[in-house]
Structure formats: structure tokens, C-alpha cells
Design a protein around this motif. Structure first.
Motif, mmCIF file in Angstrom:
data_model
loop_
_atom_site.group_PDB
_atom_site.id
_atom_site.type_symbol
_atom_site.label_atom_id
_atom_site.label_comp_id
_atom_site.label_asym_id
_atom_site.label_seq_id
_atom_site.Cartn_x
_atom_site.Cartn_y
_atom_site.Cartn_z
ATOM 1 N N ASN A 84 0.767 -1.038 0.079
ATOM 2 C CA ASN A 84 -0.093 0.327 -0.091
ATOM 3 C C ASN A 84 0.818 1.303 -0.148
ATOM 4 N N LYS A 85 1.874 1.131 0.456
ATOM 5 C CA LYS A 85 2.980 2.482 0.630
ATOM 6 C C LYS A 85 3.621 2.573 -0.756
ATOM 7 N N THR A 86 3.854 1.624 -1.446
ATOM 8 C CA THR A 86 4.617 1.679 -2.916
ATOM 9 C C THR A 86 3.432 1.817 -3.830
ATOM 10 N N ASP A 87 4.185 2.335 -5.129
ATOM 11 C CA ASP A 87 3.217 2.337 -6.444
ATOM 12 C C ASP A 87 3.185 0.889 -6.971
ATOM 13 N N HIS A 88 2.728 0.760 -8.204
ATOM 14 C CA HIS A 88 2.565 -0.521 -8.661
ATOM 15 C C HIS A 88 3.974 -1.225 -9.187
ATOM 16 N N LYS A 89 5.151 -0.336 -9.036
ATOM 17 C CA LYS A 89 6.527 -1.002 -9.623
ATOM 18 C C LYS A 89 6.931 -1.297 -8.398
ATOM 19 N N GLY A 90 6.725 -0.938 -7.291
ATOM 20 C CA GLY A 90 7.403 -1.448 -5.616
ATOM 21 C C GLY A 90 8.193 -0.179 -5.241
ATOM 22 N N VAL A 91 8.239 1.082 -5.989
ATOM 23 C CA VAL A 91 8.906 2.171 -5.514
ATOM 24 C C VAL A 91 8.166 2.978 -4.563
ATOM 25 N N LEU A 92 8.689 3.494 -3.523
ATOM 26 C CA LEU A 92 7.972 4.396 -2.636
ATOM 27 C C LEU A 92 7.854 5.729 -3.164
ATOM 28 N N PRO A 93 6.677 6.465 -2.765
ATOM 29 C CA PRO A 93 6.679 7.617 -3.393
ATOM 30 C C PRO A 93 7.403 8.633 -2.725
ATOM 31 N N ARG A 94 7.938 9.849 -3.333
ATOM 32 C CA ARG A 94 8.926 10.813 -3.023
ATOM 33 C C ARG A 94 8.273 11.513 -1.686
ATOM 34 N N GLY A 95 8.831 11.478 -0.639
ATOM 35 C CA GLY A 95 8.514 12.222 0.486
ATOM 36 C C GLY A 95 7.717 11.309 1.420
ATOM 37 N N TRP A 96 7.855 9.898 1.369
ATOM 38 C CA TRP A 96 7.004 9.266 2.155
ATOM 39 C C TRP A 96 7.514 9.027 3.670
ATOM 40 N N ASP A 97 8.621 9.288 3.844
ATOM 41 C CA ASP A 97 9.041 9.411 5.285
ATOM 42 C C ASP A 97 9.144 10.982 5.647
ATOM 43 N N TRP A 98 8.737 11.870 4.910
ATOM 44 C CA TRP A 98 9.111 13.347 5.380
ATOM 45 C C TRP A 98 8.058 13.475 6.708
ATOM 46 N N ILE A 99 8.621 14.253 7.465
ATOM 47 C CA ILE A 99 7.823 14.737 8.583
ATOM 48 C C ILE A 99 6.836 15.759 8.191
ATOM 49 N N ASP A 100 5.442 15.703 8.706
ATOM 50 C CA ASP A 100 4.673 16.596 8.417
ATOM 51 C C ASP A 100 5.125 17.917 9.222
ATOM 52 N N VAL A 101 5.244 19.115 8.418
ATOM 53 C CA VAL A 101 5.713 20.303 9.306
ATOM 54 C C VAL A 101 4.462 20.954 9.996
ATOM 55 N N VAL A 102 3.351 20.900 9.458
ATOM 56 C CA VAL A 102 2.125 21.540 9.832
ATOM 57 C C VAL A 102 1.626 20.690 11.239
ATOM 58 N N LYS A 103 2.053 19.334 11.063
ATOM 59 C CA LYS A 103 1.616 18.791 12.534
ATOM 60 C C LYS A 103 2.498 19.175 13.653
ATOM 61 N N LEU A 104 3.927 19.252 13.324
ATOM 62 C CA LEU A 104 4.850 19.472 14.040
ATOM 63 C C LEU A 104 4.285 21.149 14.953
ATOM 64 N N SER A 105 4.128 22.099 14.242
ATOM 65 C CA SER A 105 3.775 23.287 14.531
ATOM 66 C C SER A 105 2.524 23.115 15.482
ATOM 67 N N ARG A 106 1.645 22.254 15.395
ATOM 68 C CA ARG A 106 0.142 22.272 16.166
ATOM 69 C C ARG A 106 0.524 21.462 17.515
ATOM 70 N N THR A 107 1.456 20.796 17.420
ATOM 71 C CA THR A 107 1.837 19.562 18.737
ATOM 72 C C THR A 107 2.769 20.553 19.547
ATOM 73 N N GLY A 108 3.370 21.321 19.068
ATOM 74 C CA GLY A 108 4.408 22.087 20.213
ATOM 75 C C GLY A 108 5.596 22.379 19.511
ATOM 76 N N GLY A 109 6.047 23.285 20.009
ATOM 77 C CA GLY A 109 7.352 23.793 19.367
ATOM 78 C C GLY A 109 7.799 24.904 20.249
ATOM 79 N N ARG A 110 7.730 26.016 19.775
ATOM 80 C CA ARG A 110 8.066 27.193 20.498
ATOM 81 C C ARG A 110 6.501 27.877 20.940
ATOM 82 N N ASP A 111 6.703 28.553 22.024
ATOM 83 C CA ASP A 111 5.462 29.054 22.439
ATOM 84 C C ASP A 111 5.547 30.531 21.897
ATOM 85 N N ASP A 112 4.635 30.813 21.273
ATOM 86 C CA ASP A 112 4.415 32.290 20.555
ATOM 87 C C ASP A 112 3.429 32.958 21.478
ATOM 88 N N GLU A 113 4.175 33.988 22.118
ATOM 89 C CA GLU A 113 3.281 34.965 23.042
ATOM 90 C C GLU A 113 3.069 36.011 22.419
#
Length: 172
Positions: free
Chosen positions: A143-172
Motif C-alpha cells: 500500500n505504501k508503494t506504487d505498482h512498481k514497488g517504488v515508494l513515493p517521494r516524501g513518504w518518510d518526510w515529517i509533516d511540518v504542519v503537525k509539528l507546529s500544532r503539537t508544540g514547538g515554540r510558544d508564541d506569546e
């Protein structure tokens, strides 16, 4: 009578082993001694009028050459002839212990080489086993790969949006 005497004398001695009422083993030397050997002694029905059967056929004695075994047996046979007609086991065992150095002076260890061949003579190599995957693990990979067995570009990238919502720096 001699059997009772031997059992009382050698009680607790690890060098003496009674196999049966007429068969004994006596080790001359320590276990870690390269010049140690085991005497196998069997009494015939007419012992002590006839000589006991003495052999060096135990597995412990495999490292001793045939010539040395023959020398030991011939020297022991001389002692048996000198003591024929009397109880002689204690005398033989003690004589062998005292004369161990003389008996084993020409001792050369016998080296037994064991070789094994497999099939056509090729050396056996251990095959590496691939990790066995369950059906669900295989399905996830597909399911992670296409029909050729190749993983799509960015499959292991971290979602930057999720990181900013879960905590990072406090913006006061």
C-alpha cells in the motif's frame, strides 16, 4: 574378601570405579594429566590362581600410542606373574601409580584427525534467512508503494504542519 578390601580402601577415591563384582577401572594420574591412563581389570572365575584380564581399551586411553599401551601391559603382566596366587589388585594399582613416569616415558600423544566432506566436496555455507513477513506486513508495504514497488517521494518526510500544532515554540 579382596573385593571388600578394595572397596573400603578406595571408597570415595575418584580414580577407582567398580563396574561389577569382578570388573574394575582404575585411573593412573589426574584427569588433566596428559600421561594419565585407565586400567580395565576383570577377574576370571579362578582368580587369584589365574591372572586377571588387564586392558587399556577405554576411550580415555585413545590418545596413547599402541606401543606405549603394549609396554604398560607387558610390565603389568610381569607384576601379575610375580604375585600370582595372592590377592594382587591393590599391589598392581599402587605399583602402576608409583611407576607411571617409567611406564609413560616414551609416550607420544596420538592425534586423531577427523575430516568430513559434504556431497560433492563443496564447503557448506550457512544460508542467510530472509525475515519472514506476515500478510498484513506485506499488505502495508504494498500500500505504501506504487505498482512498481517504488515508494513515493516524501513518504518518510515529517509533516511540518503537525509539528507546529503539537508544540514547538510558544508564541506569546
Amino acid at each position: 574378601m579382596e573385593l571388600e578390601a578394595l572397596l573400603s580402601i578406595y571408597e570415595g577415591d575418584e580414580c577407582f570405579k567398580g563396574i561389577s563384582s569382578s570388573s574394575f577401572q582404575f585411573r593412573i594420574g589426574d584427569l588433566d594429566d596428559t600421561k594419565a591412563f585407565i586400567l580395565d581389570v576383570t577377574w576370571p572365575e579362578t582368580y587369584p590362581e589365574t591372572s586377571p584380564e588387564i586392558t587399556l581399551d577405554s576411550f580415555f586411553n585413545n590418545k596413547i600410542s599402541a606401543e606405549t599401551k603394549q609396554l604398560i601391559l607387558s610390565k603389568l603382566e610381569e607384576q601379575v606373574e610375580a604375585n600370582l596366587g595372592t590377592a594382587m589388585m591393590y599391589t598392581l594399582f599402587e605399583w602402576a601409580k608409583e611407576n607411571k613416569v617409567e611406564l609413560m616415558e616414551n609416550h607420544k600423544a596420538v592425534v586423531i584427525a577427523v575430516t568430513t566432506s559434504i556431497g560433492d566436496g563443496n564447503t557448506a555455507k550457512k544460508k542467510e534467512r530472509k525475515e519472514q513477513l506476515t500478510k498484513s506486513q506485506k499488505r502495508k508495504i504494498v500500500n505504501k508503494t506504487d505498482h512498481k514497488g517504488v515508494l513515493p517521494r516524501g513518504w518518510d518526510w515529517i509533516d511540518v504542519v503537525k509539528l507546529s500544532r503539537t508544540g514547538g515554540r510558544d508564541d506569546e
